[in-house]
Design an enzyme around this catalytic site. Structure first.
Site, PDB file in Angstrom:
ATOM      1  CE  LYS A  81      -2.777  -0.103   3.396  1.00 57.12           C
ATOM      2  NZ  LYS A  81      -1.986   0.606   4.409  1.00 57.12           N
ATOM      3  CB  THR A  83       5.167   0.088  -2.504  1.00 59.98           C
ATOM      4  OG1 THR A  83       5.969  -0.419  -1.431  1.00 59.98           O
ATOM      5  CG2 THR A  83       5.972   0.056  -3.789  1.00 59.98           C
ATOM      6  NE  ARG A 104      -0.474   4.923   8.815  1.00 60.84           N
ATOM      7  CZ  ARG A 104      -0.712   3.682   9.202  1.00 60.84           C
ATOM      8  NH1 ARG A 104      -1.119   3.428  10.428  1.00 60.84           N
ATOM      9  NH2 ARG A 104      -0.543   2.686   8.376  1.00 60.84           N
ATOM     10  CE  LYS A 115       2.069  -2.807   9.059  1.00 59.94           C
ATOM     11  NZ  LYS A 115       2.792  -1.749   8.353  1.00 59.94           N
ATOM     12  CB  ALA A 287      -5.008   1.265  10.877  1.00 62.83           C
ATOM     13  CG  PHE A 315      -3.846  -2.704   9.267  1.00 60.19           C
ATOM     14  CD1 PHE A 315      -2.724  -3.454   8.935  1.00 60.19           C
ATOM     15  CD2 PHE A 315      -3.948  -2.213  10.556  1.00 60.19           C
ATOM     16  CE1 PHE A 315      -1.737  -3.725   9.882  1.00 60.19           C
ATOM     17  CE2 PHE A 315      -2.962  -2.469  11.506  1.00 60.19           C
ATOM     18  CZ  PHE A 315      -1.862  -3.236  11.163  1.00 60.19           C
ATOM     19  CG  PHE A 396       4.240  -9.945  -6.544  1.00 59.82           C
ATOM     20  CD1 PHE A 396       5.256 -10.189  -5.637  1.00 59.82           C
ATOM     21  CD2 PHE A 396       3.205  -9.096  -6.158  1.00 59.82           C
ATOM     22  CE1 PHE A 396       5.245  -9.610  -4.374  1.00 59.82           C
ATOM     23  CE2 PHE A 396       3.192  -8.505  -4.902  1.00 59.82           C
ATOM     24  CZ  PHE A 396       4.217  -8.770  -4.007  1.00 59.82           C
ATOM     25  CD1 TRP A 424       8.860  -3.132  -4.236  1.00 53.18           C
ATOM     26  CD2 TRP A 424      10.167  -3.900  -5.867  1.00 53.18           C
ATOM     27  NE1 TRP A 424       9.996  -3.654  -3.654  1.00 53.18           N
ATOM     28  CE2 TRP A 424      10.825  -4.130  -4.637  1.00 53.18           C
ATOM     29  CE3 TRP A 424      10.803  -4.305  -7.038  1.00 53.18           C
ATOM     30  CZ2 TRP A 424      12.069  -4.734  -4.545  1.00 53.18           C
ATOM     31  CZ3 TRP A 424      12.056  -4.911  -6.952  1.00 53.18           C
ATOM     32  CH2 TRP A 424      12.676  -5.124  -5.716  1.00 53.18           C
TER      33      TRP A 424
END
Length: 570
Positions: A81, A83, A104, A115, A287, A315, A396, A424
């Site tokens: 998210k 990224t 954030r 994480k 969150a 999230f 991906f 990415w």
């Protein structure tokens, strides 16, 4: 800027290939955002805080379009998210639009836990990546200091005679530290004699779960900050529940000193993306415990600087987006123009029951079974909140055409387009299609509305979120939760939004119920008023306000060499 000679190293290796050799001086990044040097407070060459007067002197400027990035329910397969958020902003610059990121700040707990950080990934990152993921400009330390000052004042007040008649058994304010440390969840303090205080049960939360973090992110300025800090309820007086009275931080005279600790932390932080585009990074409430969005201050600053502001909520959309739309937008008077819902083939197959070792294999059956999770998020955004949306499929290498086509087909059936995102690997260049769709959506009028009216009863607001967003059949309130609801109503503090504390892994309160579960009921086990922040926290399931470290913490892989170069940070 790094549009060529890209390679597929780790996130930190990619960041270090650009920073500091090809990074802009923060003065130049600020100039790109339209921020004059008179507003810049330098924290070295590559990061700065922006003075409040910038916003005060920019009131005549038209606000840009606000774009929210959210996601499906997270899985171990990852969604990307942050990224995507960074990549879309860079992509908007690629198609000739002035854009800013508003994110954030990462918490040290997840950084050293499992994480990871929150600076993006690959060629869609914000820099200086190491600083952002570690101490940054000291905002979290200021929040922790203000939180613990209040805790110290509470215990000292009782020790010095307790004029406010505070019942030590009913103190609700906990200490905090920005680290995952399960040993501190429940402690006994004030032991070993009268000189060391009075014995009582106590505990720590992680800093990002502190109400002060939420207050910092929801404040519109110093005066509003002080007022909110003063409203914090720290506990209750002696007496039966029908007789006890709430005790606030203002009664302890704490709000002035707390605000003094937070005055610089309230100023938004300016950095840049790998492609040299300006980015605000400020505040960091969790969150699944708090409201999961960056600060109102940073968002308002960004809206005065750019045609498009791309921000994210933590999230999945059932947590972060719901709170962004129902809490932050309501308090700040913000109106989003479009929403991006991030998904991956791998994560959707995980929601469809595929094992972690099977996610790279083409599996249309598992993908089909997991897609209802995405569809429900789409329906929530477009039908409950009535906002235009696009699905960003974070690509991906082993995703197949058949799988991508299936996602696009389901999205079209749900009334939205899907765009493959390759940020990415390619940075902003990999977000051109997504950026164009965002611009198209932002030009459409929308009839944004909240999921429920804040004037409803607490039970009705909880039931509205549970039924409309989670698709629960109903809500079961445990006895203690219902008693606290009645207490909040008696205090006249009930006409505020609810902030649901729930697992991030499922629409339900059970992390093992993946996909889009039906035929279940939400259980509310506890309720707490955050009077300063201006919402009611509703606890469901087993939610910890102080996480623990995993068996193999990320901290074990992090190191620094004799030159000061950090390794192992993702």
């Amino acid at each position: 800027m790094p549009n060529t000679e890209k390679f597929s190293g780790t996130d930190i290796e990619i960041a270090q290939s650009v920073f500091p050799s090809r990074a802009l001086n923060i003065k130049d990044a600020a100039e790109k955002a339209g921020i004059g040097e008179e507003y810049i407070e330098y924290y070295g060459k590559y990061k700065a805080k922006i003075d409040f007067n910038f916003l005060k002197n920019s009131q005549d400027k038209k606000d840009g379009k606000l774009v929210l990035v959210t996601a499906i329910n997270p899985t171990p397969a990852g969604e990307g998210k942050t990224t995507t958020t960074v990549g879309v902003a860079d992509g908007l610059w690629k198609i000739g639009k002035k854009a800013l990121v508003a994110l954030r700040e990462p918490s040290l707990g997840p950084v050293f836990g499992v994480k990871g950080g929150a600076a993006g990934g690959g060629w869609a990152q914000v820099i200086p990546m190491e600083d952002i993921n570690l101490h940054f400009t000291g905002d979290f330390h200021a929040v922790g200091a203000a939180n613990n000052l209040l805790a110290a004042l509470i215990d000292n007040h009782i020790y010095q005679g307790n004029k406010l008649n505070i019942d030590p058994r009913k103190i609700t304010w906990r200490r905090c530290v920005d680290m995952n440390d399960r040993q501190l969840r429940f402690i006994a303090s004030g032991l070993n004699g009268k000189a060391n205080g009075f014995p009582r049960e106590d505990g720590f939360d992680i800093t990002v779960a502190s109400e002060i973090m939420a207050i910092l992110c929801l404040s519109s300025g110093i005066d509003d900050l002080k007022e909110r800090l003063g409203r914090i309820i720290i506990g209750y007086t002696y007496g039966k529940q029908t007789e006890e009275r709430p005790v606030t931080a203002s009664q302890l005279g704490a709000q002035g000193a707390m605000a003094a600790l937070l005055k610089d932390a309230l100023k938004p932080n300016l950095v840049q993306t790998l492609e040299g585009n300006p980015a605000f990074i400020h505040g960091g409430p969790f969150a699944n415990i708090a409201h999961g969005c960056n600060s109102i201050m940073a968002t308002r600053f960004a809206l005065k600087c750019a045609d498009y502001v791309v921000t994210e909520a933590g999230f999945g959309a059932d947590l972060g987006a719901q709170k962004f739309l129902d809490i932050k937008c309501r308090i700040a008077g913000l109106r989003p123009s479009a929403v991006i819902i991030v998904a991956t083939v791998r994560a959707l197959k995980s929601h469809g029951g595929a094992g972690k070792n099977e996610l790279d294999k083409e599996n249309p059956a598992a993908l089909e079974k997991g897609l209802p999770n995405l569809v429900q998020h789409i329906e929530n955004i477009t039908q409950v909140y009535k906002l235009p949306a696009v699905v960003a499929v974070n690509a991906f290498p082993k995703d197949t055409k058949a799988e991508l086509d299936l996602i696009k087909e389901k999205c079209m059936a749900a009334g939205v387009n899907a765009a493959v995102s390759e940020v990415w690997a390619k940075g902003g260049e990999g977000a051109r299609d997504l950026a164009n769709e965002v611009v198209r959506l932002c030009e459409r009028p929308n009839s944004f509305e909240y999921s429920c009216d804040a004037s409803l009863s607490i039970n009705e607001k909880i039931e509205a979120v549970a039924k409309k967003i989670y698709r629960a059949d109903g809500v079961d309130f445990m006895r203690d939760a219902q008693k606290k609801i009645r207490q909040i109503e008696k205090m006249g503090l009930d006409k505020v939004p609810v902030c649901m504390a729930k697992t991030q892994y499922s629409f339900s309160d059970d992390p093992l119920l993946l996909g889009a579960p039906r035929g279940w009921r939400l259980t509310v086990r506890d309720v707490k008023i955050s009077a300063g922040a201006g919402f009611i926290v509703v606890y469901t399931g087993e939610i910890m306000t102080m996480p623990g470290l995993p068996a193999v913490p990320s901290a074990e892989k992090i190191d620094v060499d004799s030159s000061g170069k950090i390794s192992g940070l993702f």
